[in-house]
Design a protein around this motif. Sequence first.
Motif, short mmCIF file in Angstrom:
data_model
loop_
_atom_site.label_atom_id
_atom_site.label_comp_id
_atom_site.label_asym_id
_atom_site.label_seq_id
_atom_site.Cartn_x
_atom_site.Cartn_y
_atom_site.Cartn_z
N ASP A 161 0.82 -1.07 -0.14
CA ASP A 161 -0.07 0.23 -0.01
C ASP A 161 0.93 1.26 0.14
O ASP A 161 1.34 1.59 1.00
CB ASP A 161 -1.06 0.08 1.26
N TYR A 162 0.88 1.86 -1.21
CA TYR A 162 1.67 3.06 -1.17
C TYR A 162 1.27 4.22 -0.63
O TYR A 162 -0.06 4.15 -0.30
CB TYR A 162 2.08 3.59 -2.77
N PRO A 163 2.00 5.33 -0.30
CA PRO A 163 1.50 6.45 0.47
C PRO A 163 0.34 7.22 -0.54
O PRO A 163 0.73 7.21 -1.86
CB PRO A 163 2.74 7.37 0.57
N GLY A 164 -0.61 7.63 0.28
CA GLY A 164 -1.76 8.21 -0.87
C GLY A 164 -2.38 9.45 -0.19
O GLY A 164 -1.53 10.23 0.55
N ASN A 165 -3.56 9.46 -0.19
CA ASN A 165 -4.26 10.75 0.15
C ASN A 165 -4.88 10.81 1.99
O ASN A 165 -5.28 11.48 2.37
CB ASN A 165 -5.59 11.19 -0.46
N ASN A 166 -4.33 9.48 2.52
CA ASN A 166 -4.72 9.09 3.66
C ASN A 166 -6.28 8.94 4.15
O ASN A 166 -6.65 9.12 5.55
CB ASN A 166 -4.26 10.39 4.65
N MET A 167 -7.09 8.99 3.01
CA MET A 167 -8.56 8.55 3.60
C MET A 167 -8.79 7.24 3.62
O MET A 167 -9.70 6.82 4.60
CB MET A 167 -9.51 9.21 2.41
N PHE A 168 -7.81 6.36 3.08
CA PHE A 168 -8.22 4.82 3.22
C PHE A 168 -9.57 4.34 2.96
O PHE A 168 -10.10 3.58 3.79
CB PHE A 168 -7.72 4.60 4.50
N ASN A 169 -10.18 4.72 1.88
CA ASN A 169 -11.58 4.23 1.51
C ASN A 169 -11.46 2.91 1.32
O ASN A 169 -12.27 1.99 1.69
CB ASN A 169 -12.02 5.05 0.29
N SER A 170 -10.50 2.15 0.53
CA SER A 170 -10.59 0.80 0.25
C SER A 170 -9.90 0.03 1.43
O SER A 170 -10.77 -1.10 1.73
CB SER A 170 -9.67 0.64 -1.00
N LEU A 171 -9.06 0.46 2.24
CA LEU A 171 -8.84 -0.22 3.18
C LEU A 171 -9.69 -0.11 4.32
O LEU A 171 -9.82 -1.19 5.18
CB LEU A 171 -7.25 0.14 3.65
N GLY A 172 -10.27 1.02 4.64
CA GLY A 172 -11.24 0.88 5.68
C GLY A 172 -12.71 0.20 5.28
O GLY A 172 -12.97 -0.37 6.18
N ASN A 173 -12.80 0.01 4.18
CA ASN A 173 -13.92 -0.94 3.50
C ASN A 173 -13.51 -2.34 4.10
O ASN A 173 -14.42 -3.23 4.63
CB ASN A 173 -14.14 -0.99 2.02
N LEU A 174 -12.16 -2.84 3.79
CA LEU A 174 -11.65 -4.11 3.94
C LEU A 174 -11.68 -4.49 5.49
O LEU A 174 -11.80 -5.54 6.06
CB LEU A 174 -10.33 -4.44 3.56
N ALA A 175 -11.63 -3.36 6.39
CA ALA A 175 -11.85 -3.49 7.89
C ALA A 175 -12.82 -3.81 8.53
O ALA A 175 -13.15 -4.21 9.54
CB ALA A 175 -11.09 -2.32 8.56
N THR A 176 -13.79 -3.83 7.73
CA THR A 176 -15.28 -4.03 7.79
C THR A 176 -15.91 -5.16 7.11
O THR A 176 -16.87 -5.86 7.78
CB THR A 176 -16.15 -2.83 7.69
N ASP A 177 -15.56 -5.52 6.04
CA ASP A 177 -16.05 -6.52 5.01
C ASP A 177 -14.91 -7.05 4.26
O ASP A 177 -14.31 -6.28 3.29
CB ASP A 177 -17.02 -5.95 4.13
N PRO A 178 -14.49 -8.31 4.56
CA PRO A 178 -13.23 -8.78 3.52
C PRO A 178 -13.41 -9.00 2.03
O PRO A 178 -12.51 -9.31 1.29
CB PRO A 178 -12.80 -10.01 4.27
N SER A 179 -14.83 -8.95 1.70
CA SER A 179 -15.06 -9.12 0.20
C SER A 179 -14.25 -8.16 -0.79
O SER A 179 -14.30 -6.96 -0.31
CB SER A 179 -16.60 -8.91 -0.08
N ALA A 180 -13.53 -8.59 -1.86
CA ALA A 180 -12.92 -7.89 -2.64
C ALA A 180 -12.87 -8.40 -3.71
O ALA A 180 -13.09 -9.62 -4.28
CB ALA A 180 -11.41 -7.93 -1.90
N ALA A 181 -12.37 -7.50 -4.82
CA ALA A 181 -12.41 -8.00 -6.33
C ALA A 181 -11.16 -7.26 -6.99
O ALA A 181 -11.10 -6.08 -6.73
CB ALA A 181 -13.66 -7.82 -7.14
N LEU A 182 -10.87 -7.77 -7.99
CA LEU A 182 -9.64 -7.25 -8.85
C LEU A 182 -10.23 -7.11 -10.13
O LEU A 182 -10.70 -8.31 -10.69
CB LEU A 182 -8.41 -7.74 -8.64
N LEU A 183 -9.63 -6.15 -11.11
CA LEU A 183 -9.68 -6.13 -12.54
C LEU A 183 -8.54 -5.97 -13.15
O LEU A 183 -7.74 -4.86 -12.79
CB LEU A 183 -10.74 -5.49 -12.95
N VAL A 184 -7.83 -6.79 -13.66
CA VAL A 184 -6.41 -6.61 -14.08
C VAL A 184 -6.24 -6.49 -15.51
O VAL A 184 -6.41 -7.61 -16.16
CB VAL A 184 -5.41 -7.69 -13.48
N PRO A 185 -6.07 -5.41 -16.07
CA PRO A 185 -6.05 -5.08 -17.59
C PRO A 185 -4.71 -5.46 -18.18
O PRO A 185 -3.66 -5.16 -17.38
CB PRO A 185 -6.57 -3.96 -17.87
N ASP A 186 -4.26 -5.92 -19.36
CA ASP A 186 -3.30 -6.15 -20.07
C ASP A 186 -3.50 -5.40 -21.36
O ASP A 186 -4.22 -5.57 -22.13
CB ASP A 186 -2.98 -7.59 -20.63
#
Length: 298
Positions: free
Chosen positions: A211-236
Motif C-alpha cells: 500500500d503506497y502513500p496516498g491521500n490518507n483517506m483509506f477508503n478501500s482499506l477502511g472497507n476491508l476493515a469492515t468487510d473482507p469481500s474484494a475483487a480485482l480487474l487486471v487489464p493487459d
Amino acid sequence: MFHEGELSVQERAGVRFEAARLSGMLAPGGLSRGAGGWLAERTLAALTGRDRGGRLWVSALTGPPGFLAGLGQTLRVAAVPAPGDPLHDLPAGQRVGLIAIDFATRRRMRVNGTLTGVLTGVLTVDVAEAFGNCPQYIHPRRLMSATTPGGGVPGTFTVAEALTADGEATIRGADTFFLGTTHPDRGADASHRGGPRGFLRAGEGGLWWPDYPGNNMFNSLGNLATDPSAALLVPDFATGRTLQLSGTAAVEWTEPGTGAPDEVTGRRVRFHPAAVVTGEHPALVAAADAPDPRGVRR
C-alpha cells in the motif's frame, strides 16, 4: 463523514488529523456540471457490484465519449458488462461503485450510489457521492478509441476456480489494476491501483501488493476493515485481455522498510481469489505510440 473502518485504519496509520481535512469530499452530494462534463469525455470506467449470487466483481465499461452522462443525482451509463462477464446480468437495487479514468491526463473520478435501473445497454445510478483523486500512480497511456457502447465486439470469457500460469504472468506484468471493496452500509467502491511493473505479486495461493502513500483517506482499506469481500480487474494493455478475480482480502501491518524495497508504509494487502474470469476487451489496448511508463509516477 468517514465510516468506522476508515477511521480505524487512519488511526493505526497515524494520519487521523491529515485525513480529517478531506472528510468533506465524502459528504453526500451529486455531480456538478463540471464533473458531468468531465465524465462525458471519458471512454473507460470500472464498475464494482455483485452478481446474482452475491459475489463481488469489478468489470470494465467502455464506450465512445458521451457514454457516461451525469448531472445532479443521476448517472446514466450507456454500456453494460459484456456477455460472459460476471456482472453481465447484475441485479438492480444494489449499491455500486464506479471509477472513470483518463490515463492520458492522469485524472480519475469515483462515483458511488445505487443501481436503480438495468435496461438493454444502459445502467442508471442514483449518485450518493462523487469525488476526484490525485494523479499519483496513474501511468500515462493512450487507449484505442472505443467504437461502440460496451467496448466493441465482445471477447471470450473463461471461468476458472484458480489462477493459471498465464494469469500469474498477467499479474506479474501489470502496472495497473482496479480494486473493488464494499461496506455494509455505504456500499461498493471502485478504486485504481498503480505502481511499477511487478508491484502486484502472485504466489503462496494468492496475491499481495504494497500500500503506497496516498491521500490518507483509506477508503478501500477502511472497507476491508469492515468487510473482507474484494475483487480485482487486471487489464493487459498490450493485448486487451483482462483478468477478473473475486475473493477476500485483508490488510497486513508490518514495520516500514522491513519487507520488499517498496513496502515503505508498513502496509500490504493480501488477496485470496475464490473465482477467476479471463476475458477480452479490444478497447483496452493501448496505442503503440503511447508512453512506456517506467517506475511509479508520484
